[in-house]
Write a protein that holds these residues in place. Structure first.
Motif, PDB file in Angstrom:
ATOM      1  N   SER A 209       0.833  -1.187   0.000  1.00 24.50           N
ATOM      2  CA  SER A 209       0.000   0.000   0.000  1.00 24.50           C
ATOM      3  C   SER A 209       0.873   1.244   0.000  1.00 24.50           C
ATOM      4  O   SER A 209       1.980   1.243   0.514  1.00 24.50           O
ATOM      5  CB  SER A 209      -0.895   0.012   1.246  1.00 24.50           C
ATOM      6  OG  SER A 209      -1.499   1.282   1.406  1.00 24.50           O
ATOM      7  N   GLN A 210       0.366   2.324  -0.579  1.00 24.55           N
ATOM      8  CA  GLN A 210       1.102   3.585  -0.609  1.00 24.55           C
ATOM      9  C   GLN A 210       0.833   4.439   0.632  1.00 24.55           C
ATOM     10  O   GLN A 210       1.388   5.520   0.756  1.00 24.55           O
ATOM     11  CB  GLN A 210       0.722   4.371  -1.866  1.00 24.55           C
ATOM     12  CG  GLN A 210       1.231   3.728  -3.151  1.00 24.55           C
ATOM     13  CD  GLN A 210       0.854   4.550  -4.368  1.00 24.55           C
ATOM     14  OE1 GLN A 210      -0.288   4.974  -4.502  1.00 24.55           O
ATOM     15  NE2 GLN A 210       1.808   4.768  -5.257  1.00 24.55           N
ATOM     16  N   LYS A 211       0.018   3.975   1.541  1.00 23.08           N
ATOM     17  CA  LYS A 211      -0.332   4.777   2.714  1.00 23.08           C
ATOM     18  C   LYS A 211       0.898   5.089   3.566  1.00 23.08           C
ATOM     19  O   LYS A 211       1.116   6.236   3.965  1.00 23.08           O
ATOM     20  CB  LYS A 211      -1.369   4.053   3.571  1.00 23.08           C
ATOM     21  CG  LYS A 211      -1.816   4.857   4.795  1.00 23.08           C
ATOM     22  CD  LYS A 211      -2.866   4.116   5.597  1.00 23.08           C
ATOM     23  CE  LYS A 211      -3.438   4.982   6.716  1.00 23.08           C
ATOM     24  NZ  LYS A 211      -2.426   5.588   7.593  1.00 23.08           N
ATOM     25  N   GLU A 212       1.692   4.078   3.865  1.00 20.48           N
ATOM     26  CA  GLU A 212       2.845   4.290   4.740  1.00 20.48           C
ATOM     27  C   GLU A 212       3.851   5.278   4.143  1.00 20.48           C
ATOM     28  O   GLU A 212       4.246   6.234   4.820  1.00 20.48           O
ATOM     29  CB  GLU A 212       3.536   2.961   5.054  1.00 20.48           C
ATOM     30  CG  GLU A 212       4.710   3.125   6.024  1.00 20.48           C
ATOM     31  CD  GLU A 212       5.323   1.787   6.397  1.00 20.48           C
ATOM     32  OE1 GLU A 212       6.388   1.801   7.048  1.00 20.48           O
ATOM     33  OE2 GLU A 212       4.754   0.741   6.037  1.00 20.48           O
ATOM     34  N   PRO A 213       4.285   5.100   2.878  1.00 21.61           N
ATOM     35  CA  PRO A 213       5.216   6.076   2.318  1.00 21.61           C
ATOM     36  C   PRO A 213       4.610   7.467   2.185  1.00 21.61           C
ATOM     37  O   PRO A 213       5.306   8.474   2.320  1.00 21.61           O
ATOM     38  CB  PRO A 213       5.589   5.490   0.950  1.00 21.61           C
ATOM     39  CG  PRO A 213       4.537   4.493   0.642  1.00 21.61           C
ATOM     40  CD  PRO A 213       4.084   3.947   1.962  1.00 21.61           C
TER      41      PRO A 213
END
Length: 199
Positions: A45-49
């Protein structure tokens, strides 16, 4: 949640703003971190970065804000607007948009910090030009005191002109005290402005 595709796409290396030298190692390191955080997406997922990139941006802005607001306040609006735009994308869970948007805001922040640093350097140089002011005020003060103590004044000098000189000198001393006080507090803008009034 949006899936990672290994690279940032439109936010990849090719779209990163050109880095230029900037005063303040801390801000420079934080901006470098922001750019790096937005380049690597190695998760499902791109949420963390996206969260990491935005957090780094906020820290960089927080570090640079005091001097930008003091020396280049007109530059702060663009920085704030950029941060708010990225925050809206984050709130909307548009993580790809966050990662793509952070480098641009970082570039605006870098330019604002450089403008602030340049203005600070300019004011510091101007303040240095007033280094002889205390000695000049001291010389004038001594001369006025000498005239004030004379029983017979030199031709062309009257008690009225001496009184005017004393009054002007008091104003000059007060302004210089204010200028020196502003400089001691780190308010270069006010210090230089008041010093110019003295001169």
């Amino acid at each position: 949640l949006m899936q990672c595709r290994g690279t940032m796409g439109s936010a990849g290396r090719g779209n990163l703003p050109k880095r230029t030298g900037m005063e303040g190692g801390t801000v420079k390191k934080l901006i470098a971190f922001v750019l790096t955080a937005g380049m690597t997406v190695a998760c499902s997922s791109q949420k963390e970065p996206a969260d990491m990139a935005f957090k780094g941006l906020e820290e960089a802005v927080s570090t640079a804000r005091p001097e930008i607001e003091m020396f280049a306040p007109d530059q702060m609006t663009a920085v704030t607007d950029g941060v708010n735009a990225v925050k809206q994308k984050l709130d909307a869970e548009d993580y790809a948009g966050v990662i793509a948007g952070v480098p641009g805001v970082s570039s605006v922040l870098s330019a604002a910090a450089q403008a602030a640093a340049a203005k600070k350097a300019e004011l510091t140089t101007q303040w240095a030009d007033f280094a002889t002011m205390p000695a000049m005020v001291g010389e004038v003060s001594a001369k006025v005191a000498e005239l004030d103590g004379m029983r017979r004044l030199p031709r062309g000098v009257t008690k009225a002109t001496v009184a005017d000189a004393k009054s002007t000198l008091d104003q000059v001393k007060a302004l210089w005290t204010e200028a020196s006080g502003a400089f001691a507090k780190g308010d270069l803008m006010a210090a230089v402005a008041k010093a110019k009034d003295v001169k």
